[in-house]
Motif scaffolding. Structure first.
Motif, PDB file in Angstrom:
ATOM      1  N   SER A 126      10.920 -29.203  -6.545  1.00  0.00           N
ATOM      2  CA  SER A 126      11.367 -28.154  -5.643  1.00  0.00           C
ATOM      3  C   SER A 126      12.849 -27.854  -5.843  1.00  0.00           C
ATOM      4  CB  SER A 126      11.113 -28.565  -4.188  1.00  0.00           C
ATOM      5  OG  SER A 126       9.741 -28.551  -3.911  1.00  0.00           O
TER       6      SER A 126
ATOM      7  N   LEU B 175       4.171 -36.401  -3.460  1.00  0.00           N
ATOM      8  CA  LEU B 175       5.273 -35.776  -2.740  1.00  0.00           C
ATOM      9  C   LEU B 175       6.608 -36.019  -3.432  1.00  0.00           C
ATOM     10  CD1 LEU B 175       4.572 -36.303   1.070  1.00  0.00           C
ATOM     11  CD2 LEU B 175       4.939 -34.140  -0.118  1.00  0.00           C
TER      12      LEU B 175
ATOM     13  N   SER C 250       7.463 -30.823   0.922  1.00  0.00           N
ATOM     14  CA  SER C 250       8.321 -30.730  -0.261  1.00  0.00           C
ATOM     15  C   SER C 250       9.106 -29.417  -0.250  1.00  0.00           C
ATOM     16  CB  SER C 250       7.468 -30.819  -1.530  1.00  0.00           C
ATOM     17  OG  SER C 250       6.538 -29.762  -1.578  1.00  0.00           O
TER      18      SER C 250
ATOM     19  N   GLN D 287       6.868 -33.637  -6.255  1.00  0.00           N
ATOM     20  CA  GLN D 287       7.033 -32.268  -5.793  1.00  0.00           C
ATOM     21  C   GLN D 287       8.442 -32.015  -5.261  1.00  0.00           C
ATOM     22  OE1 GLN D 287       3.866 -31.985  -2.957  1.00  0.00           O
ATOM     23  NE2 GLN D 287       2.288 -31.541  -4.501  1.00  0.00           N
ATOM     24  N   ARG D 288       9.032 -33.012  -4.609  1.00  0.00           N
ATOM     25  CA  ARG D 288      10.387 -32.838  -4.067  1.00  0.00           C
ATOM     26  C   ARG D 288      11.420 -32.665  -5.184  1.00  0.00           C
ATOM     27  NH1 ARG D 288       9.279 -37.371   0.648  1.00  0.00           N
ATOM     28  NH2 ARG D 288       8.469 -35.887   2.200  1.00  0.00           N
TER      29      ARG D 288
END
Length: 380
Positions: free
Chosen positions: A336, A329, A286, A332-333
């Protein structure tokens, strides 16, 4: 009576030593031998002037520790001919000698137990018997049966070297020419001795303590060992499976990296400017790569140039790997990209909406689904 006491002390030392050996490794035959030199003074115990009759004495002894508490040995003492208090001078350099065997009991180990090492200071009780010889000139030399008792104050400089101070008394048990059947402890036929000596202990301290284990404890330890072996075997099988999985994923990554990108537009974009930016991620990551930073910068520039605009960030993951991991994920991406806009470009959080959308199916090329799709919305 005195003889009975000495015999009892030696017997007690032997019994104590045998008991102590139950927790001590059996030493080698060459261990615990000592060779010592000593010198001092000797004088008659009674009848003659104590100090005036005093003369030098030298000696040699060889002994071996049977246990930490008990040792046996042989010794020789020779008084130098410097006084005629008891009669004419001897025609030799010596006027009296004693050669005998002895046993010694370490009182510290006897009453305090053996600690597993040689103490710096110890006290021994020693007793023995042997052959006495008095050198004469006017009459025939006298041979007699002698006994000896005393104490040893031992200063153990190391396992190998011992310095000792030893007061003792040697009794002429028979006199002359009386038969040995009349043997008795008579102060009138006794000499008082004080010697200081140094001994070298060959083989050092050969008594090593061990802790005995009972069978129940051994069985319990064996059970723990077998259990740990099972855990190790299971871990090895799991590691082998993970290694195989990692190898398969690495092959897939290499295959995907070698394929040309192909975009299939399955995303329904509803935005007045139809402005969309993509931030792609590596498998299982990520972290925004350096090659994707320009895309984030373009989004930030748009938001700064249009103060009323907002951005909706939707994070996705490919089908590779466990579903639970991919859902995490995707979230989280999205976050980010949001964190980068807020921290690096100071975009207020109120203008950013980030959400994870799970596994994406927007692109036919599976690796392209590892993406955060950023949809810019103009303000009113």
């Amino acid at each position: 009576m005195k003889k009975t006491i000495l015999t009892s002390v030696l017997t007690l030392g032997a019994v104590s030593g045998a008991f102590a050996q139950q927790a001590i490794e059996t030493p080698k035959f060459g261990d615990n031998w000592s060779l010592g030199l000593k010198g001092g003074v000797t004088t008659p115990l009674t009848n003659d002037p104590f100090f005036k009759s005093m003369r030098p004495v030298v000696g040699l002894q060889l002994d071996k520790k049977i246990t930490p508490t008990f040792r046996v040995g042989a010794e020789g003492l020779f008084s130098i001919n410097t006084s005629n208090v008891r009669g004419p001078h001897s025609s030799t350099a010596f006027d009296d000698s004693y050669v005998g065997a002895f046993g010694a009991v370490n009182l510290f180990n006897l009453f305090g137990g053996y600690p597993g090492y040689v103490r710096p200071f110890e006290i021994e009780a020693q007793a023995g018997a042997g052959w006495g010889h008095r050198f004469e000139t006017a009459i025939k030399d006298i041979n007699y049966f002698g006994t000896k008792a005393g104490l040893n104050f031992n200063f153990n400089v190391s396992d190998e070297v011992t310095i000792s101070v030893s007061p003792s008394v040697i009794w002429n048990m028979t006199g002359s020419p009386v038969e040995q059947s009349t043997a008795s402890y008579n102060a009138n036929r006794a000499n008082f001795n004080v010697t200081a000596g140094v001994a070298y202990n060959f083989g050092g301290n050969g008594f090593k303590t061990v802790r005995p284990y009972d069978q129940a404890e051994v069985d319990a330890l064996n059970g723990q060992i077998n259990e740990l072996r099972g855990v190790v075997d299971a871990q090895a099988a799991e590691n082998a499976a993970l290694t195989a999985t990692a190898a398969g994923l690495a092959a897939q990554v290499e295959q995907l990296q070698n394929m040309p990108p192909k975009v299939v537009d399955k995303v329904q974009i509803k935005n007045s400017l139809e402005s969309v930016r993509y931030v792609f991620f590596k498998i299982g990551s990520s972290v925004i790569g350096a090659d994707q930073q320009p895309n984030v910068e373009m989004i930030a520039a748009y938001l700064n140039n249009h103060p009323g605009s907002k951005v909706v960030i939707k994070g996705y993951a490919s089908k590779d790997g466990p579903e639970e991991l991919n859902i995490r994920l995707a979230n989280q991406r999205a976050n980010s990209v949001k964190d980068a806009l807020m921290k690096r470009y100071k975009i207020p959080a109120s203008r950013i909406q980030a959400e994870g959308c799970g596994i994406g199916e927007m692109f036919e090329e599976e690796s392209w689904n590892r993406v955060a799709i950023c949809i810019l919305e103009t303000g009113k």
